[in-house]
Design a protein around this motif. Structure first.
Motif, mmCIF file in Angstrom:
data_model
loop_
_atom_site.group_PDB
_atom_site.id
_atom_site.type_symbol
_atom_site.label_atom_id
_atom_site.label_comp_id
_atom_site.label_asym_id
_atom_site.label_seq_id
_atom_site.Cartn_x
_atom_site.Cartn_y
_atom_site.Cartn_z
ATOM 1 N N THR A 235 0.836 -1.196 0.000
ATOM 2 C CA THR A 235 0.000 0.000 0.000
ATOM 3 C C THR A 235 0.876 1.253 0.000
ATOM 4 O O THR A 235 2.063 1.214 0.315
ATOM 5 C CB THR A 235 -0.924 0.018 1.228
ATOM 6 N N GLU A 236 0.258 2.385 -0.328
ATOM 7 C CA GLU A 236 1.007 3.635 -0.462
ATOM 8 C C GLU A 236 1.714 4.039 0.826
ATOM 9 O O GLU A 236 2.834 4.543 0.791
ATOM 10 C CB GLU A 236 0.065 4.749 -0.912
ATOM 11 N N ASN A 237 1.059 3.838 1.971
ATOM 12 C CA ASN A 237 1.706 4.234 3.226
ATOM 13 C C ASN A 237 2.869 3.314 3.571
ATOM 14 O O ASN A 237 3.720 3.666 4.389
ATOM 15 C CB ASN A 237 0.698 4.281 4.369
ATOM 16 N N ASN A 238 2.961 2.134 2.957
ATOM 17 C CA ASN A 238 4.134 1.272 3.109
ATOM 18 C C ASN A 238 5.276 1.727 2.211
ATOM 19 O O ASN A 238 6.441 1.746 2.617
ATOM 20 C CB ASN A 238 3.812 -0.175 2.762
ATOM 21 N N VAL A 239 4.929 2.081 0.981
ATOM 22 C CA VAL A 239 5.934 2.386 -0.032
ATOM 23 C C VAL A 239 6.846 3.524 0.396
ATOM 24 O O VAL A 239 8.051 3.522 0.113
ATOM 25 C CB VAL A 239 5.249 2.706 -1.384
ATOM 26 N N GLU A 293 -10.386 2.405 -0.507
ATOM 27 C CA GLU A 293 -9.473 1.282 -0.712
ATOM 28 C C GLU A 293 -8.079 1.810 -1.030
ATOM 29 O O GLU A 293 -7.917 2.741 -1.818
ATOM 30 C CB GLU A 293 -9.962 0.408 -1.864
ATOM 31 N N PRO A 294 -7.053 1.240 -0.408
ATOM 32 C CA PRO A 294 -5.696 1.730 -0.651
ATOM 33 C C PRO A 294 -5.193 1.338 -2.034
ATOM 34 O O PRO A 294 -5.518 0.270 -2.543
ATOM 35 C CB PRO A 294 -4.865 1.038 0.441
ATOM 36 N N GLN A 295 -4.425 2.233 -2.631
ATOM 37 C CA GLN A 295 -3.748 1.918 -3.884
ATOM 38 C C GLN A 295 -2.492 1.113 -3.562
ATOM 39 O O GLN A 295 -1.776 1.418 -2.620
ATOM 40 C CB GLN A 295 -3.350 3.197 -4.624
ATOM 41 N N ARG A 296 -2.212 0.088 -4.346
ATOM 42 C CA ARG A 296 -1.026 -0.735 -4.130
ATOM 43 C C ARG A 296 -0.035 -0.548 -5.272
ATOM 44 O O ARG A 296 -0.437 -0.371 -6.427
ATOM 45 C CB ARG A 296 -1.407 -2.214 -3.991
ATOM 46 N N PHE A 297 1.260 -0.605 -4.912
ATOM 47 C CA PHE A 297 2.329 -0.459 -5.885
ATOM 48 C C PHE A 297 3.248 -1.671 -5.815
ATOM 49 O O PHE A 297 3.513 -2.194 -4.729
ATOM 50 C CB PHE A 297 3.131 0.821 -5.619
ATOM 51 N N PRO A 298 3.758 -2.122 -6.957
ATOM 52 C CA PRO A 298 4.625 -3.313 -6.969
ATOM 53 C C PRO A 298 6.020 -3.009 -6.412
ATOM 54 O O PRO A 298 6.632 -2.004 -6.770
ATOM 55 C CB PRO A 298 4.711 -3.686 -8.451
ATOM 56 N N ILE A 299 6.496 -3.882 -5.553
ATOM 57 C CA ILE A 299 7.860 -3.850 -5.042
ATOM 58 C C ILE A 299 8.569 -5.075 -5.610
ATOM 59 O O ILE A 299 8.119 -6.202 -5.407
ATOM 60 C CB ILE A 299 7.904 -3.881 -3.501
ATOM 61 N N ARG A 300 9.665 -4.847 -6.298
ATOM 62 C CA ARG A 300 10.389 -5.950 -6.934
ATOM 63 C C ARG A 300 11.466 -6.457 -5.982
ATOM 64 O O ARG A 300 12.327 -5.687 -5.538
ATOM 65 C CB ARG A 300 11.008 -5.474 -8.243
ATOM 66 N N ILE A 301 11.424 -7.761 -5.699
ATOM 67 C CA ILE A 301 12.302 -8.379 -4.700
ATOM 68 C C ILE A 301 13.078 -9.528 -5.351
ATOM 69 O O ILE A 301 12.488 -10.349 -6.064
ATOM 70 C CB ILE A 301 11.478 -8.909 -3.511
ATOM 71 N N THR A 302 14.375 -9.579 -5.098
ATOM 72 C CA THR A 302 15.188 -10.694 -5.579
ATOM 73 C C THR A 302 15.596 -11.554 -4.391
ATOM 74 O O THR A 302 15.847 -11.054 -3.296
ATOM 75 C CB THR A 302 16.454 -10.190 -6.300
ATOM 76 N N LEU A 303 15.664 -12.867 -4.616
ATOM 77 C CA LEU A 303 16.062 -13.802 -3.574
ATOM 78 C C LEU A 303 17.574 -13.983 -3.572
ATOM 79 O O LEU A 303 18.203 -14.050 -4.630
ATOM 80 C CB LEU A 303 15.375 -15.156 -3.789
ATOM 81 N N ASP A 304 18.146 -14.071 -2.388
ATOM 82 C CA ASP A 304 19.587 -14.272 -2.261
ATOM 83 C C ASP A 304 19.958 -15.684 -2.696
ATOM 84 O O ASP A 304 19.269 -16.658 -2.363
ATOM 85 C CB ASP A 304 20.039 -14.071 -0.809
#
Length: 353
Positions: A235-239, A293-304
């Motif tokens: 959500t936006e407040n997380n980003v 409803e909160p807007q969500r944005f994609p966070i791209r995560i790579t695994l170690d």
């Protein structure tokens, strides 16, 4: 009874406080999926498939033959173009054999260079993400340099051959047209082989030997096994609290009970919204709910340390498989410890659903 109510109330208040604090310090979401680079395998020429070596979900190395279109019609066209060049050069009293060989070699070298460029670009992207050692990227750079050198040599030999043809021959419109047609026929012949663009695997294989492959229409889908990531929708407040490089804990539904380490690679600063006007301008609608409803944005995560298409790796990622994610945005030891406890509990729940 009063004591039970008090304890329950205290636990509820503590959970609420933790939830609010965690939303800023260790945001978490179960709205996350496995993503990968997906490439449709689309023939550039039409023809009957005489060989299909691709197998659904089977891992293959870069450059492997996936399917073969019947090359005979294209070989006939190539022979016709060679004959046309010979006739054109006879008109000016010269020989075309050297030019034919030099041009064929140049076309093959150029086709190989384009393939190596694609593979090298993907290796360098993986190096940038820290997913492969520098030595592997250096090897890819060396292969690209060798392929470029082969093109330069072939180009020089072709230039020499055209010069030996004679100025009147190489400048003759009929000869130039014949040379262009010959190069096109050589290129079309190379297109009859469909090869894997990188290490990975094929899904959605929809053809077999004897099927007719239509140029421009996909016959299978290739998934890059080296460039796989987790896309978490926050959500936006997380980003606002998340930065590239933040550590992440991930639970994959395909591997219940396990917690994987990773890091935030990037934050996508745009998201789809279905209330955009047809002219591209915002067209907001009135919100009649008490809470929007909160807007969500994609966070791209790579695994170690994920070894991608390595068949020895016991971690198998499924495209669009679901995941749970906790992101550690600060060095707060208490909140990070609580976040780790939470994700480990979720890893146990993943056995159930």
């Amino acid at each position: 009874m009063d004591r039970f109510v008090k304890i329950t109330s205290c636990l509820a208040v503590a959970m609420f406080i933790w939830y609010v604090a965690a939303d800023r310090s260790t945001p978490f979401t179960s709205n996350a999926r496995v993503k990968a680079v997906v490439t449709p395998v689309i023939p550039k020429v039409s023809g009957t498939l005489i060989d299909v070596q691709a197998v659904n979900t089977q891992a293959v190395p870069a450059g492997s033959l996936l399917a073969q279109i019947d090359p005979r019609p294209f070989e006939l066209v190539l022979e016709r173009r060679k004959a046309e060049l010979e006739l054109a050069t006879q008109d000016v009293g010269a020989s075309s054999s050297e030019v034919e060989r030099a041009q064929a070699q140049l076309v093959r070298a150029q086709a190989n260079l384009e393939s190596v460029k694609i593979q090298t670009a993907r290796w360098l992207e993986l190096e940038r993400k820290g997913l492969i050692p520098r030595a592997k990227a250096d090897e890819a750079r060396a292969q690209l340099s060798d392929a470029q050198g082969a093109v330069d040599v072939a180009q020089a030999e072709y230039n020499s051959a055209t010069k030996r043809l004679g100025s009147s021959g190489s400048d003759n419109p009929k000869v130039r047209t014949a040379l262009v047609n010959l190069a096109e026929a050589e290129l079309d012949l190379t297109y009859t082989e469909l090869r894997s663009p990188s290490d990975g695997g094929v899904v959605n294989l929809s053809v077999a030997v004897g099927a007719y492959a239509q140029a421009g229409q996909s016959i299978m889908t290739f998934i890059d096994g080296r460039d796989i990531w987790i896309e978490a929708y926050m959500t936006e407040n997380n980003v606002g609290q998340i930065d590239p490089g933040d550590r992440v804990s991930v639970v994959l539904d395909t591997h219940p009970g396990r917690v994987f380490d990773g890091q935030v690679e990037s934050i996508v600063s745009a998201a789809f919204h279905d209330n955009l006007g047809t002219d591209g301008l915002p067209n907001p609608t009135a919100n009649t709910n008490w809470l929007r409803e909160p807007q969500r944005f994609p966070i791209r995560i790579t695994l170690d340390n994920y070894r991608s298409a390595n068949s020895d790796d016991d971690v198998k990622l499924f495209l669009n498989g679901q995941a749970d994610v906790v992101i550690y945005t600060s060095d707060n030891p208490l909140m990070n410890a609580l976040g780790l406890v939470y994700i480990r509990v979720m890893s146990l729940f993943s056995y159930l659903y």
